[in-house]
Design a protein around this motif. Sequence first.
Motif, PDB file in Angstrom:
ATOM      1  N   GLY A 200       1.395  -1.258  -5.169  1.00  0.00           N
ATOM      2  CA  GLY A 200       0.452  -0.828  -5.032  1.00  0.00           C
ATOM      3  C   GLY A 200       0.067  -1.522  -3.787  1.00  0.00           C
ATOM      4  N   ASP A 201       0.322  -0.985  -2.731  1.00  0.00           N
ATOM      5  CA  ASP A 201      -0.982  -2.136  -1.373  1.00  0.00           C
ATOM      6  C   ASP A 201      -1.983  -1.062  -1.325  1.00  0.00           C
ATOM      7  OD1 ASP A 201      -1.029  -3.378   1.125  1.00  0.00           O
ATOM      8  OD2 ASP A 201       0.503  -1.898   2.340  1.00  0.00           O
ATOM      9  N   ILE A 202      -3.012  -1.832  -2.172  1.00  0.00           N
ATOM     10  CA  ILE A 202      -4.676  -1.222  -1.982  1.00  0.00           C
ATOM     11  C   ILE A 202      -5.045  -1.567  -0.427  1.00  0.00           C
ATOM     12  CG2 ILE A 202      -6.320  -1.239  -3.206  1.00  0.00           C
ATOM     13  CD1 ILE A 202      -4.362  -0.214  -5.067  1.00  0.00           C
ATOM     14  N   GLY A 203      -5.882  -0.785   0.037  1.00  0.00           N
ATOM     15  CA  GLY A 203      -5.897  -1.105   1.393  1.00  0.00           C
ATOM     16  C   GLY A 203      -4.930  -0.604   2.403  1.00  0.00           C
ATOM     17  N   ALA A 204      -4.540  -0.409   2.054  1.00  0.00           N
ATOM     18  CA  ALA A 204      -3.102   0.114   2.643  1.00  0.00           C
ATOM     19  C   ALA A 204      -2.708   0.274   4.592  1.00  0.00           C
ATOM     20  CB  ALA A 204      -1.947   0.884   2.659  1.00  0.00           C
TER      21      ALA A 204
ATOM     22  N   ASP B  90      -5.092   4.119   0.258  1.00  0.00           N
ATOM     23  CA  ASP B  90      -6.498   3.731   1.451  1.00  0.00           C
ATOM     24  C   ASP B  90      -7.288   4.642   1.433  1.00  0.00           C
ATOM     25  OD1 ASP B  90      -6.831   1.280   3.950  1.00  0.00           O
ATOM     26  OD2 ASP B  90      -7.944   3.162   4.316  1.00  0.00           O
ATOM     27  N   ILE B  91      -8.521   4.651   1.436  1.00  0.00           N
ATOM     28  CA  ILE B  91      -9.570   5.517   2.392  1.00  0.00           C
ATOM     29  C   ILE B  91     -10.099   6.369   3.318  1.00  0.00           C
ATOM     30  CG2 ILE B  91     -11.241   4.645  -0.145  1.00  0.00           C
ATOM     31  CD1 ILE B  91     -13.221   3.417   2.267  1.00  0.00           C
ATOM     32  N   ASP B  92      -9.469   6.027   4.132  1.00  0.00           N
ATOM     33  CA  ASP B  92      -9.624   6.292   5.754  1.00  0.00           C
ATOM     34  C   ASP B  92      -7.878   7.359   5.797  1.00  0.00           C
ATOM     35  OD1 ASP B  92      -9.887   6.841   8.500  1.00  0.00           O
ATOM     36  OD2 ASP B  92      -8.818   4.470   9.222  1.00  0.00           O
ATOM     37  N   ASN B  93      -8.388   8.096   6.218  1.00  0.00           N
ATOM     38  CA  ASN B  93      -7.724   9.318   5.987  1.00  0.00           C
ATOM     39  C   ASN B  93      -7.739  10.663   7.216  1.00  0.00           C
ATOM     40  OD1 ASN B  93      -5.125  11.851   4.356  1.00  0.00           O
ATOM     41  ND2 ASN B  93      -7.268  12.712   4.580  1.00  0.00           N
ATOM     42  N   LYS B  94      -8.539   9.715   8.453  1.00  0.00           N
ATOM     43  CA  LYS B  94      -8.729  10.232   9.266  1.00  0.00           C
ATOM     44  C   LYS B  94      -8.183   9.389  10.121  1.00  0.00           C
ATOM     45  CE  LYS B  94     -13.425  11.743   9.044  1.00  0.00           C
ATOM     46  NZ  LYS B  94     -14.890  11.727   9.385  1.00  0.00           N
TER      47      LYS B  94
ATOM     48  N   GLU C 290     -10.279   7.262  -3.257  1.00  0.00           N
ATOM     49  CA  GLU C 290     -12.111   7.178  -3.121  1.00  0.00           C
ATOM     50  C   GLU C 290     -12.183   5.754  -3.479  1.00  0.00           C
ATOM     51  OE1 GLU C 290     -13.651   9.846  -2.500  1.00  0.00           O
ATOM     52  OE2 GLU C 290     -12.216  10.974  -2.683  1.00  0.00           O
ATOM     53  N   PRO C 291     -12.975   5.342  -2.734  1.00  0.00           N
ATOM     54  CA  PRO C 291     -13.686   4.121  -2.772  1.00  0.00           C
ATOM     55  C   PRO C 291     -13.633   3.783  -4.012  1.00  0.00           C
ATOM     56  CG  PRO C 291     -14.877   5.539  -1.017  1.00  0.00           C
ATOM     57  CD  PRO C 291     -14.319   6.269  -2.134  1.00  0.00           C
ATOM     58  N   ASP C 292     -14.157   4.308  -5.623  1.00  0.00           N
ATOM     59  CA  ASP C 292     -14.464   3.703  -6.942  1.00  0.00           C
ATOM     60  C   ASP C 292     -13.050   4.234  -7.845  1.00  0.00           C
ATOM     61  OD1 ASP C 292     -14.873   6.346  -6.474  1.00  0.00           O
ATOM     62  OD2 ASP C 292     -16.559   6.201  -7.991  1.00  0.00           O
ATOM     63  N   ASP C 293     -11.607   4.880  -7.051  1.00  0.00           N
ATOM     64  CA  ASP C 293     -10.441   5.407  -7.770  1.00  0.00           C
ATOM     65  C   ASP C 293      -9.163   5.373  -6.767  1.00  0.00           C
ATOM     66  OD1 ASP C 293      -8.331   6.309  -9.470  1.00  0.00           O
ATOM     67  OD2 ASP C 293      -9.794   8.243  -9.113  1.00  0.00           O
ATOM     68  N   PRO C 294      -8.358   4.661  -7.239  1.00  0.00           N
ATOM     69  CA  PRO C 294      -7.674   4.066  -6.204  1.00  0.00           C
ATOM     70  C   PRO C 294      -6.262   5.673  -6.294  1.00  0.00           C
ATOM     71  CG  PRO C 294      -6.788   2.930  -7.912  1.00  0.00           C
ATOM     72  CD  PRO C 294      -8.351   3.611  -8.092  1.00  0.00           C
TER      73      PRO C 294
ATOM     74  N   ILE D  34      -1.001  -4.155 -12.472  1.00  0.00           N
ATOM     75  CA  ILE D  34      -1.687  -5.238 -11.721  1.00  0.00           C
ATOM     76  C   ILE D  34      -1.408  -4.599 -10.300  1.00  0.00           C
ATOM     77  CG2 ILE D  34      -0.598  -8.036 -11.071  1.00  0.00           C
ATOM     78  CD1 ILE D  34       0.733  -8.258 -12.778  1.00  0.00           C
ATOM     79  N   LEU D  35      -2.131  -4.918  -9.515  1.00  0.00           N
ATOM     80  CA  LEU D  35      -2.288  -4.537  -8.368  1.00  0.00           C
ATOM     81  C   LEU D  35      -2.181  -5.264  -7.325  1.00  0.00           C
ATOM     82  CD1 LEU D  35      -5.683  -2.059  -8.392  1.00  0.00           C
ATOM     83  CD2 LEU D  35      -3.475  -1.622  -8.590  1.00  0.00           C
TER      84      LEU D  35
END
Length: 105
Positions: free
Chosen positions: A40-44, A64-68, A92-96, A1-2
């Motif tokens: 799991g905090d997806i979109g942290a 998160d996908i934003d590493n910048k 990645e957008p398609d792989d947490p 569960i996420l």
Amino acid sequence: ILLLLPVALAAQDHDHEHHHGKLRDRVHQALRLSTESVIGDIGAGTGDWTIPLAKSAKRVYAVDIDNKSALPRLRQRLEKENLTNVEVIHSEPDDPKLPEGSLDA
């Protein structure tokens, strides 16, 4: 569960912090989180949910996908709070990129 958190709802509220706190409490209760929970905090992002969750959980995977900007800021906040039970994951957008079978919520 996420654990997918409705941050957009909190952002629309005039009393953001009060609403955010109440929402966090409801999430904790609904998922029956404990000091032994692995979350799991997806979109942290910068950690608005990650940090409070980490203070009451065994482990948090902050994804998160934003590493910048977001993830570096999150790492700074975790260091400042001295929270060592959070693993920051650049996804990645398609792989947490979460470890398989590792989450309670």
